[in-house]
Design a protein around this motif. Structure first.
Motif, PDB file in Angstrom:
ATOM      1  N   PHE A   1       0.707  -1.296   0.259  1.00 49.43           N
ATOM      2  CA  PHE A   1      -0.007  -0.130  -0.054  1.00 49.43           C
ATOM      3  C   PHE A   1       0.894   1.370  -0.068  1.00 49.43           C
ATOM      4  CE2 PHE A   1      -2.922  -2.917   1.762  1.00 49.43           C
ATOM      5  CZ  PHE A   1      -4.090  -3.064   0.906  1.00 49.43           C
ATOM      6  N   ILE A   2       2.027   1.196   0.449  1.00 52.60           N
ATOM      7  CA  ILE A   2       2.782   2.557   0.635  1.00 52.60           C
ATOM      8  C   ILE A   2       3.598   2.664  -0.789  1.00 52.60           C
ATOM      9  CG2 ILE A   2       5.260   3.196   1.527  1.00 52.60           C
ATOM     10  CD1 ILE A   2       4.560   1.916   4.161  1.00 52.60           C
ATOM     11  N   GLY A   3       3.685   1.676  -1.606  1.00 54.97           N
ATOM     12  CA  GLY A   3       4.475   1.615  -2.946  1.00 54.97           C
ATOM     13  C   GLY A   3       3.165   2.586  -3.607  1.00 54.97           C
ATOM     14  N   LEU A   4       1.872   1.959  -3.592  1.00 54.14           N
ATOM     15  CA  LEU A   4       0.774   2.459  -4.163  1.00 54.14           C
ATOM     16  C   LEU A   4       0.543   4.110  -3.976  1.00 54.14           C
ATOM     17  CD1 LEU A   4      -1.600  -0.437  -3.866  1.00 54.14           C
ATOM     18  CD2 LEU A   4      -0.370   0.073  -6.078  1.00 54.14           C
ATOM     19  N   LEU A   5       0.948   4.285  -2.543  1.00 55.16           N
ATOM     20  CA  LEU A   5       0.537   5.686  -2.175  1.00 55.16           C
ATOM     21  C   LEU A   5       1.513   6.697  -2.570  1.00 55.16           C
ATOM     22  CD1 LEU A   5      -0.915   7.708  -0.182  1.00 55.16           C
ATOM     23  CD2 LEU A   5       0.627   6.815   1.639  1.00 55.16           C
ATOM     24  N   VAL A   6       2.771   6.329  -2.728  1.00 59.46           N
ATOM     25  CA  VAL A   6       3.829   7.080  -3.216  1.00 59.46           C
ATOM     26  C   VAL A   6       3.509   7.579  -4.668  1.00 59.46           C
ATOM     27  CG1 VAL A   6       6.218   7.390  -3.883  1.00 59.46           C
ATOM     28  CG2 VAL A   6       5.424   6.330  -1.372  1.00 59.46           C
ATOM     29  N   SER A   7       3.258   6.526  -5.425  1.00 57.08           N
ATOM     30  CA  SER A   7       2.730   6.845  -6.838  1.00 57.08           C
ATOM     31  C   SER A   7       1.695   7.579  -6.872  1.00 57.08           C
ATOM     32  CB  SER A   7       2.558   5.670  -7.446  1.00 57.08           C
ATOM     33  OG  SER A   7       3.598   4.589  -7.864  1.00 57.08           O
ATOM     34  N   ALA A   8       0.444   7.292  -6.060  1.00 58.19           N
ATOM     35  CA  ALA A   8      -0.827   8.472  -6.117  1.00 58.19           C
ATOM     36  C   ALA A   8      -0.179   9.972  -5.635  1.00 58.19           C
ATOM     37  CB  ALA A   8      -1.744   7.670  -5.194  1.00 58.19           C
ATOM     38  N   LEU A   9       0.511  10.138  -4.785  1.00 61.96           N
ATOM     39  CA  LEU A   9       0.905  11.209  -4.317  1.00 61.96           C
ATOM     40  C   LEU A   9       1.738  12.151  -5.291  1.00 61.96           C
ATOM     41  CD1 LEU A   9       1.944  10.649  -0.599  1.00 61.96           C
ATOM     42  CD2 LEU A   9      -0.168  11.753  -1.719  1.00 61.96           C
ATOM     43  N   MET A  10       2.517  11.257  -6.276  1.00 60.07           N
ATOM     44  CA  MET A  10       3.428  11.845  -7.079  1.00 60.07           C
ATOM     45  C   MET A  10       2.467  12.303  -8.468  1.00 60.07           C
ATOM     46  SD  MET A  10       6.707  12.152  -6.471  1.00 60.07           S
ATOM     47  CE  MET A  10       7.967  11.558  -5.550  1.00 60.07           C
ATOM     48  N   MET A  11       1.542  11.289  -8.727  1.00 59.88           N
ATOM     49  CA  MET A  11       0.893  11.676  -9.701  1.00 59.88           C
ATOM     50  C   MET A  11      -0.382  12.851  -9.731  1.00 59.88           C
ATOM     51  SD  MET A  11      -1.976   8.601 -10.169  1.00 59.88           S
ATOM     52  CE  MET A  11      -0.844   7.247  -9.968  1.00 59.88           C
ATOM     53  N   SER A  12      -0.715  12.995  -8.518  1.00 62.55           N
ATOM     54  CA  SER A  12      -1.635  14.018  -8.165  1.00 62.55           C
ATOM     55  C   SER A  12      -0.915  15.294  -7.898  1.00 62.55           C
ATOM     56  CB  SER A  12      -2.210  13.616  -6.873  1.00 62.55           C
ATOM     57  OG  SER A  12      -1.446  13.652  -5.750  1.00 62.55           O
ATOM     58  N   GLY A  13       0.302  15.334  -7.583  1.00 63.23           N
ATOM     59  CA  GLY A  13       1.179  16.417  -7.502  1.00 63.23           C
ATOM     60  C   GLY A  13       1.246  16.863  -5.983  1.00 63.23           C
ATOM     61  N   ALA A  14       0.689  16.112  -5.141  1.00 62.01           N
ATOM     62  CA  ALA A  14       1.037  16.503  -3.690  1.00 62.01           C
ATOM     63  C   ALA A  14       2.403  16.586  -3.314  1.00 62.01           C
ATOM     64  CB  ALA A  14       0.196  15.397  -2.877  1.00 62.01           C
ATOM     65  N   ILE A  15       3.349  15.808  -3.605  1.00 61.54           N
ATOM     66  CA  ILE A  15       4.671  15.821  -3.223  1.00 61.54           C
ATOM     67  C   ILE A  15       5.347  16.830  -3.894  1.00 61.54           C
ATOM     68  CG2 ILE A  15       6.774  14.404  -3.166  1.00 61.54           C
ATOM     69  CD1 ILE A  15       5.428  12.044  -2.415  1.00 61.54           C
ATOM     70  N   PRO A  16       5.239  16.879  -5.283  1.00 60.96           N
ATOM     71  CA  PRO A  16       5.902  17.999  -5.997  1.00 60.96           C
ATOM     72  C   PRO A  16       5.459  19.592  -5.563  1.00 60.96           C
ATOM     73  CG  PRO A  16       5.426  16.332  -7.335  1.00 60.96           C
ATOM     74  CD  PRO A  16       4.812  16.018  -6.326  1.00 60.96           C
ATOM     75  N   THR A  17       4.183  19.663  -5.144  1.00 66.10           N
ATOM     76  CA  THR A  17       3.639  20.823  -4.823  1.00 66.10           C
ATOM     77  C   THR A  17       4.366  21.227  -3.305  1.00 66.10           C
ATOM     78  OG1 THR A  17       1.575  20.650  -5.834  1.00 66.10           O
ATOM     79  CG2 THR A  17       1.563  22.080  -4.004  1.00 66.10           C
ATOM     80  N   LEU A  18       4.071  20.315  -2.532  1.00 63.57           N
ATOM     81  CA  LEU A  18       4.879  20.451  -1.346  1.00 63.57           C
ATOM     82  C   LEU A  18       6.297  20.902  -1.309  1.00 63.57           C
ATOM     83  CD1 LEU A  18       4.161  20.191   1.858  1.00 63.57           C
ATOM     84  CD2 LEU A  18       5.078  17.818   2.027  1.00 63.57           C
ATOM     85  N   MET A  19       7.021  20.436  -2.057  1.00 61.92           N
ATOM     86  CA  MET A  19       8.588  20.665  -2.447  1.00 61.92           C
ATOM     87  C   MET A  19       8.536  22.023  -3.176  1.00 61.92           C
ATOM     88  SD  MET A  19       9.982  17.074  -3.671  1.00 61.92           S
ATOM     89  CE  MET A  19      11.649  17.989  -3.888  1.00 61.92           C
ATOM     90  N   TYR A  20       7.672  22.429  -3.951  1.00 63.69           N
ATOM     91  CA  TYR A  20       7.796  23.701  -4.541  1.00 63.69           C
ATOM     92  C   TYR A  20       7.663  24.792  -3.490  1.00 63.69           C
ATOM     93  CZ  TYR A  20       6.520  27.512  -7.530  1.00 63.69           C
ATOM     94  OH  TYR A  20       6.338  28.872  -7.939  1.00 63.69           O
ATOM     95  N   TYR A  21       6.657  24.627  -2.680  1.00 65.80           N
ATOM     96  CA  TYR A  21       6.505  25.712  -1.750  1.00 65.80           C
ATOM     97  C   TYR A  21       7.491  25.646  -0.704  1.00 65.80           C
ATOM     98  CZ  TYR A  21       1.943  26.696  -4.014  1.00 65.80           C
ATOM     99  OH  TYR A  21       0.822  27.204  -4.689  1.00 65.80           O
ATOM    100  N   GLY A  22       8.136  24.386  -0.484  1.00 61.40           N
ATOM    101  CA  GLY A  22       8.984  24.292   0.547  1.00 61.40           C
ATOM    102  C   GLY A  22      10.109  25.227   0.181  1.00 61.40           C
ATOM    103  N   PHE A  23      10.747  25.278  -0.869  1.00 60.60           N
ATOM    104  CA  PHE A  23      11.755  26.085  -1.471  1.00 60.60           C
ATOM    105  C   PHE A  23      11.773  27.536  -1.260  1.00 60.60           C
ATOM    106  CE2 PHE A  23      13.353  22.035  -3.892  1.00 60.60           C
ATOM    107  CZ  PHE A  23      14.442  22.084  -3.115  1.00 60.60           C
ATOM    108  N   ASP A  24      10.557  27.820  -1.084  1.00 61.52           N
ATOM    109  CA  ASP A  24      10.234  29.321  -0.907  1.00 61.52           C
ATOM    110  C   ASP A  24      10.766  29.740   0.409  1.00 61.52           C
ATOM    111  OD1 ASP A  24       9.286  30.040  -3.369  1.00 61.52           O
ATOM    112  OD2 ASP A  24       7.135  29.497  -2.796  1.00 61.52           O
TER     113      ASP A  24
END
Length: 465
Positions: free
Chosen positions: A80-103
């Motif tokens: 389920f963790i493997g599926l979750l990481v894919s889901a958070l990537m494709m939805s943009g959750a992780i990339p968005t968190l990183m984008y705002y984090g660099f601010d």
């Protein structure tokens, strides 16, 4: 576990244990074998030893199977963790968190910024390896522009990444530690906060005190990373909704698997807002990990967002199965019980039990250089002792994380240490003094053990009291 097949004396058990450590150390450190091969080799030796002692293969196999069953929750959870990481990537959750984090990056507080951002990214990714290989490499690249000490930057990156590796529900080590002692994943994470939050705050304070040691510089590389994240088409404010669902359900103590399933469905729904993947694409992403669209040059960011999938968990799952089998065989042949019996007269209190468990996890890291085995072998060995002392297993799970998970990066010949030295370009011995979070976690767990602070008794003992 059940009654052992053999009654063994502590001296004999110690001899076998030393031989096992020597074989694993030589094959993994000296020969560079993956842990799977080393474990199988040791299991072959133990099976031969059992046969010499006239034990049937069926009985020994049953003991190995019981070992696997004791940690089957982790094996299921990793799917389920493997599926979750894919889901958070494709939805943009992780990339968005990183984008705002660099601010949040501050030139004046560069070391602190590196630590905080790697902490955030580490929790969102659930992998210290990936955090160091992506954001960590970016910070090392910026170190010269900021006139920063590379060893201190590496220490900040490692500290932040290991905070994420330890506290993220997506982390395999966190799942292993919880499952090996038989507690809920989120219960384990909550209990780790007692040592982890103070260690994180103290680490942040130390890096804050080092402010002013870097110079002002333009954030060209950071801006470039952010632009690449935007180019991926995954950065959207609403993409953070899955994290909100994950947090709310975790706080409400919903079962980890149900929480992950709900988060996955939310993330998939978000995915269809900004893209229109086919069911075939979704299936491919869920198995092999999310991959950005072909023809889009994302540079290092492309590697960062290409993560997840059931396939990414196979390495961890197979080593867990083998290590649990080894633990079952060690117990079944009477080796672990004999070792415990040999030191039982010394382990009469919480402090001594905590210190011994921590020393075992620490020692396996140093002698064998393997993070997973430090958790699995220590957890299997000391679980009966903690039950005997009426200590809740969450105490053991926290101890092996504080003395196992975060220690491997400090060992030059360890799997983590060797990887980080290569990827960050800084020798382990150079960044060790600045990896504050790693050894502060160990110090705090030992202090809590001897003072009894935050140490919880088993449910049965609490009812009797």
């Amino acid at each position: 576990m059940s009654e052992t097949l053999l009654k063994m004396k502590p001296a004999e058990a110690l001899t076998i244990a030393v031989a096992i450590v020597a074989v694993m150390g030589f094959t993994m450190i000296g020969l560079g074998w993956v842990p799977h091969l080393s474990i199988i080799l040791v299991m072959c030796g133990l099976l031969a030893y059992g046969a010499f002692k006239r034990q049937s293969f069926a009985d020994m196999q049953e003991q190995m199977a019981k070992g696997v069953v004791s940690g089957i929750g982790a094996i299921y959870l990793f799917f389920f963790i493997g599926l979750l990481v894919s889901a958070l990537m494709m939805s943009g959750a992780i990339p968005t968190l990183m984008y705002y984090g660099f601010d949040w990056l501050s030139p004046q507080f560069f070391y602190l910024s590196a630590f905080v951002l790697c902490s955030v990214i580490g929790v969102s990714l659930g992998s210290g390896f990936t955090t160091c290989a992506t954001a960590g490499v970016a910070f090392m690249g910026m170190a010269s522009a900021f006139d920063a000490n590379p060893a201190v930057v590496a220490g900040a990156v490692v500290s932040g990444a290991l905070f994420g590796d330890k506290m993220s529900p997506l982390s395999d080590t966190t799942g292993i530690a919880a499952s090996i002692v038989g507690i809920d994943l989120f219960e384990h994470i909550k209990n780790m906060m007692y040592t982890t939050v103070p260690a994180w705050l103290l680490t942040a304070l130390l890096f804050w005190l080092m402010a002013g040691q870097t110079v002002q510089a333009d954030l060209v590389e950071t801006a470039a990373l952010q632009q690449k994240l935007l180019d991926s088409g995954l950065v959207h404010t609403y993409a953070l909704i899955p994290f909100a669902v994950l947090l709310v359900l975790a706080v409400r103590k919903v079962n980890a698997v149900y929480t992950i399933i709900a988060t996955i469905f939310t993330a998939v729904a978000i995915t269809f807002i900004h893209s229109n993947p086919s069911m075939a694409q979704l299936g491919g992403w869920f198995f092999g990990g999310y991959k950005p669209a072909e023809g889009v040059d994302l540079g290092a960011v492309g590697k960062l967002v290409s993560r997840g999938g059931m396939e990414s968990m196979f390495f961890t799952q197979t080593i867990v199965i083998l290590a649990l089998s080894l633990g079952g065989l060690l117990h079944g042949l009477g080796i672990l019980p004999a070792l415990l019996a040999g030191i039982a007269h010394l382990l009469t209190g919480v402090g001594r039990a905590t210190a011994t468990a921590a020393a075992t996890a620490f020692g396996i890291n140093v002698l064998i250089g393997e993070q997973y085995l430090s958790l699995l072998l220590t957890g299997n060995t000391f679980k009966p002792l903690y039950e005997k002392l009426n200590l809740h297993p969450r105490n053991l799970a926290r101890t092996i994380e504080d003395a196992g998970t975060v220690i491997n990066p400090l060992v030059p010949w360890g799997v983590y240490g060797a990887f980080l030295a290569g990827i960050l370009g800084v020798p382990v011995i150079d960044y060790v003094p600045y990896a504050f979070f790693c050894y502060l976690s160990l110090i705090l767990t030992l202090a809590y053990g001897f003072t009894g602070f935050t140490i919880s008794r088993s449910d049965e003992a609490s009812k009797e009291q």
